[in-house]
Scaffold this motif. Structure first.
Motif, PDB file in Angstrom:
ATOM      1  N   PRO A 186       0.790  -1.238   0.000  1.00  0.00           N
ATOM      2  CA  PRO A 186       0.000   0.000   0.000  1.00  0.00           C
ATOM      3  C   PRO A 186       0.821   1.286   0.000  1.00  0.00           C
ATOM      4  CG  PRO A 186      -0.813  -1.550   1.643  1.00  0.00           C
ATOM      5  CD  PRO A 186       0.495  -2.084   1.161  1.00  0.00           C
ATOM      6  N   LEU A 239      -3.031   1.628   5.922  1.00  0.00           N
ATOM      7  CA  LEU A 239      -4.297   1.463   5.212  1.00  0.00           C
ATOM      8  C   LEU A 239      -5.480   2.054   5.975  1.00  0.00           C
ATOM      9  CD1 LEU A 239      -4.264  -2.126   3.656  1.00  0.00           C
ATOM     10  CD2 LEU A 239      -4.424   0.050   2.440  1.00  0.00           C
ATOM     11  N   THR A 283     -10.726   1.685   7.574  1.00  0.00           N
ATOM     12  CA  THR A 283     -10.212   2.246   6.339  1.00  0.00           C
ATOM     13  C   THR A 283     -11.371   2.865   5.573  1.00  0.00           C
ATOM     14  OG1 THR A 283      -8.849   1.780   4.386  1.00  0.00           O
ATOM     15  CG2 THR A 283     -10.381   0.050   5.090  1.00  0.00           C
TER      16      THR A 283
END
Length: 399
Positions: free
Chosen positions: A85, A89, A116
């Motif tokens: 990522p 996240l 998230t």
């Protein structure tokens, strides 16, 4: 004859480019380019499959609902596909607080978890998938399968062939409509009003209870909750995040639900009214409800939210997820109640399970049959759990 039966009974002449069941990695056509489709696409690419994604929207997808509880299945899907990522996240919450209408804490427990957002996950998944294989403005109009292959026809005349076709096109799935024309989502009897508020827009007086906590206010036929999520750009830096709030309330089928789902232009939406489109009367009504029933911290959230939106709560359970070489995954197959916090997680698990099943399979059809058996059981269990939980929360008698 039902559409699914008609498709299964078509001519067995091989589709161009079709592979026998034991030929190893093949080509998958993924219909749906949102989270479910990208989970399937990235997982299958990780085990060597060629994948093409077809998204019906002609433009970039935008946030589909705001906040998501980050479940382990999503982390596993990212790891399985080798997706990095490039940062956190989600936003960590510490305590769960249960407030009464006055704002007093009725119960507190330490339950750390991470939240998230749809756009954070979508951006990370999309960046990891080759854009030349992600096709926008691709509206599916027909499917056909023979022997060991399947073809898809789109509204622009394109006809594409593959070894598998995966319907990951959500609750309004075109693939499901073709395979199971008599199966569609049903209304659960209540809706969820939602909003996202930039972190800096929340008044200081509301912060002590809401900041980095998962907070509830529950009353008969009503449930409010809030948690923090990344900013619109995915930032998890303090000061650049957002407060995500939800309020579940009943709306009777018929005239009441029609009013809720009629937007500011007078159009009756099918399942939701997105941010910026809520009718003036409905916007005023939910703000008045907040002033009358919400605790002071939640009142501050509602008052300071610019664009409130609303969604129907839907149920969907399919009797099958596999139709030869055509599959249904994610919300195209089962829609869990949001109280399970499991819709995104289930789509991720469907995808990883499928990739593991087909990886190196000598008997692809046998592997798909086993995959269906496992995922049907999981989908039914999750949706039944969610129906029971949601009905208890909202005081709905189960039939």
């Amino acid at each position: 004859m039902e559409a699914s039966q008609a498709l299964d009974a078509r001519s067995m002449a091989p589709v161009a480019g079709a592979r026998p069941a034991s030929a190893g990695p093949g080509k998958a056509l993924v219909v749906g380019g949102s989270l479910g489709g990208l989970f399937a696409a990235t997982a299958l690419r990780a085990v060597g499959w060629e994948v093409e994604v077809f998204e019906r929207s002609p433009s970039n997808l935008t946030s589909r609902g705001g906040g998501i509880v980050l479940q382990p299945e999503v982390i596993r899907a990212f790891s399985f596909a080798g997706i990095e990522p490039g940062g956190a996240l989600g936003v960590r919450s510490h305590d769960r607080l249960y407030l009464d209408r006055s704002g007093d804490v009725r119960h507190r427990e330490h339950v750390p978890q991470t939240q998230t957002s749809w756009n954070t996950l979508y951006s990370a998944l999309l960046k990891s998938f080759p854009m030349e294989r992600y096709h926008r403005d691709a509206r599916l109009i027909g499917v056909e399968q023979e022997d060991h292959g399947v073809s898809a026809t789109f509204s622009d005349g394109r006809r594409v062939h593959g070894d598998l076709l995966i319907g990951a096109d959500g609750g309004n799935s075109t693939v499901r409509k073709l395979m199971l024309p008599d199966v569609s989502p049903t209304y659960a009897g209540y809706v969820v009003w939602r909003g996202l508020l930039e972190e800096h827009q929340l008044p200081d007086a509301a912060r002590p209870l809401l900041y980095e906590n998962f907070v509830f206010q529950q009353e008969p036929e009503s449930l409010m909750l809030q948690y923090m999520v990344p900013g619109a750009d995915g930032s998890t830096t303090p000061g650049q995040r957002r407060f995500n709030w939800l309020w579940y309330l009943k709306a009777a089928p018929g005239a009441e639900l029609d009013r809720v789902l009629t937007d500011r232009d007078g159009k009756r939406r099918s399942h939701s009214v997105p941010p910026g489109s809520l009718a003036v009367g409905q916007d005023g009504w939910i703000r008045q409800m907040g002033a009358a029933h919400a605790n002071p911290a939640f009142q501050a959230l509602i008052e300071n939210t610019d664009d409130i939106f609303v969604q129907q709560i839907l149920d969907l359970q399919v009797p099958r997820m596999r139709f030869g070489r055509i599959l249904l995954t994610g919300d195209a197959a089962f829609i869990p109640r949001p109280h399970t916090a499991g819709s995104t997680a289930k789509a991720a698990a469907d995808a990883v399970s499928l990739a593991r099943a087909v990886a190196g399979a000598q008997d692809l059809d046998g592997a798909l049959a086993s995959w269906q058996q496992e995922r049907l059981a999981q989908g039914m269990q999750m949706t039944q759990w969610g129906i029971g939980m949601g009905n208890r929360i909202m005081g709905i008698q189960q039939s």
